[in-house]
Design an enzyme around this catalytic site. Sequence first.
Site, PDB file in Angstrom:
ATOM      1  N   GLU A 108       0.852  -1.203   0.000  1.00  0.00           N
ATOM      2  CA  GLU A 108       0.000   0.000   0.000  1.00  0.00           C
ATOM      3  C   GLU A 108       0.881   1.244   0.000  1.00  0.00           C
ATOM      4  OE1 GLU A 108      -2.448   1.568  -0.769  1.00  0.00           O
ATOM      5  OE2 GLU A 108      -4.070   1.368   0.694  1.00  0.00           O
ATOM      6  N   ASP A 109       0.315   2.349  -0.453  1.00  0.00           N
ATOM      7  CA  ASP A 109       1.085   3.593  -0.488  1.00  0.00           C
ATOM      8  C   ASP A 109       1.155   4.278   0.870  1.00  0.00           C
ATOM      9  OD1 ASP A 109      -1.625   4.234  -0.527  1.00  0.00           O
ATOM     10  OD2 ASP A 109      -1.540   5.464  -2.336  1.00  0.00           O
ATOM     11  N   ASP A 112      -3.547   5.903   6.709  1.00  0.00           N
ATOM     12  CA  ASP A 112      -4.030   7.170   7.256  1.00  0.00           C
ATOM     13  C   ASP A 112      -4.980   6.853   8.419  1.00  0.00           C
ATOM     14  OD1 ASP A 112      -4.341  10.060   7.017  1.00  0.00           O
ATOM     15  OD2 ASP A 112      -6.237   9.702   6.016  1.00  0.00           O
ATOM     16  N   PHE A 161      -0.998  16.424   3.863  1.00  0.00           N
ATOM     17  CA  PHE A 161      -1.435  15.709   2.666  1.00  0.00           C
ATOM     18  C   PHE A 161      -0.293  15.670   1.666  1.00  0.00           C
ATOM     19  CE2 PHE A 161      -3.730  14.580  -1.137  1.00  0.00           C
ATOM     20  CZ  PHE A 161      -4.547  13.580  -0.643  1.00  0.00           C
ATOM     21  N   ARG A 174       0.666  11.633  -9.415  1.00  0.00           N
ATOM     22  CA  ARG A 174       1.223  10.301  -9.151  1.00  0.00           C
ATOM     23  C   ARG A 174       2.603  10.132  -9.767  1.00  0.00           C
ATOM     24  NH1 ARG A 174      -3.024   7.124  -7.094  1.00  0.00           N
ATOM     25  NH2 ARG A 174      -5.056   7.451  -8.033  1.00  0.00           N
TER      26      ARG A 174
HETATM   27  P1  IMP Z   1      -7.052   5.033   5.174  1.00  0.00           P
HETATM   28  O1  IMP Z   1      -8.097   4.014   4.865  1.00  0.00           O
HETATM   29  O2  IMP Z   1      -7.664   6.260   5.825  1.00  0.00           O
HETATM   30  O3  IMP Z   1      -5.903   4.507   5.971  1.00  0.00           O
HETATM   31  O4  IMP Z   1      -6.576   5.632   3.809  1.00  0.00           O
HETATM   32  C1  IMP Z   1      -5.643   5.089   2.996  1.00  0.00           C
HETATM   33  C2  IMP Z   1      -5.793   5.690   1.620  1.00  0.00           C
HETATM   34  O5  IMP Z   1      -6.065   7.084   1.690  1.00  0.00           O
HETATM   35  C3  IMP Z   1      -4.502   5.612   0.861  1.00  0.00           C
HETATM   36  O6  IMP Z   1      -4.410   4.428   0.125  1.00  0.00           O
HETATM   37  C4  IMP Z   1      -4.574   6.827  -0.035  1.00  0.00           C
HETATM   38  O7  IMP Z   1      -5.274   6.509  -1.222  1.00  0.00           O
HETATM   39  C5  IMP Z   1      -5.382   7.814   0.732  1.00  0.00           C
HETATM   40  N1  IMP Z   1      -4.547   8.832   1.416  1.00  0.00           N
HETATM   41  C6  IMP Z   1      -4.407   9.033   2.736  1.00  0.00           C
HETATM   42  N2  IMP Z   1      -3.575  10.050   3.017  1.00  0.00           N
HETATM   43  C7  IMP Z   1      -3.137  10.498   1.809  1.00  0.00           C
HETATM   44  C8  IMP Z   1      -2.223  11.536   1.435  1.00  0.00           C
HETATM   45  O8  IMP Z   1      -1.612  12.263   2.245  1.00  0.00           O
HETATM   46  N3  IMP Z   1      -2.039  11.689   0.097  1.00  0.00           N
HETATM   47  C9  IMP Z   1      -2.670  10.934  -0.854  1.00  0.00           C
HETATM   48  N4  IMP Z   1      -3.520   9.948  -0.523  1.00  0.00           N
HETATM   49  C10 IMP Z   1      -3.767   9.735   0.795  1.00  0.00           C
HETATM   50 MG    MG Z   2      -4.582   4.359  -2.020  1.00  0.00          MG
END
Ligand code: IMP
Ligand code: MG
Length: 189
Positions: A108-109, A112, A161, A174
């Site tokens: 995963e990238d 959050d 962000f 990207r």
């Molecule tokens: P989570 O489910 O809230 O943990 O979100 C994970 C997903 O939110 C990641 O795979 C990203 O697609 C997106 N995301 C969260 N923070 C960022 C950020 O700072 N930049 C870009 N995408 C983000």
């Molecule tokens: Mg993502």
Amino acid sequence: MNILDNPLYCDCKKVLLTKEELEAIVDRLAAEIEETYRNSTKQLVAVIILKGSMPFSSDLIRKIKLPLQVDVMKVSSYGAGTKSSGEIKVSLDLNREDLPDCDLLIIEDIVDSGRTLNRLTQLLRNRNAHSVRTVTLLDKPSRREVAFVPDFCGATIPDEFVVGYGLDYAELYRNLPFVGVLKEEVYSK
Ligand code: IMP
Ligand code: MG
């Protein structure tokens, strides 16, 4: 010339991780992953989560010196905004019968709120994969809404962000070769 003077990059207010720093992170993660799976008798499967982890996955899998298969899933939680919706949608799923014989490594990238990987790991464990682990390039632990800890983490970052090296805002950025902090005025427009 400062890299942020480039018209493609000028929506970033600062570079958080340079290309060189990203390379060093990938090298370290590949070594940790090799160490973990070296003696496993199961098939290692890298599960690339589209689209954000594509550049990271592409670099990482080429550094892992173990027999490895590649699969993809598309999971979304965000839409075009910067806040988690709380739900995940699987729009492209794994299609394999052999999960009990597989060590799944989800790539995963960024983590959050933790909702995406929390749900996804539950889902794949419920399908009886032999093991399910996660590697994330970035982690924002201060934003967690559900308890989730990735098995391998590239870098912990503050609550900002970020875009680049796969990470997007409204599908853009990207292709930046670094991870940068997006200017607030770009997403508050
Ligand atoms: P989570 O489910 O809230 O943990 O979100 C994970 C997903 O939110 C990641 O795979 C990203 O697609 C997106 N995301 C969260 N923070 C960022 C950020 O700072 N930049 C870009 N995408 C983000
Ligand atoms: Mg993502």
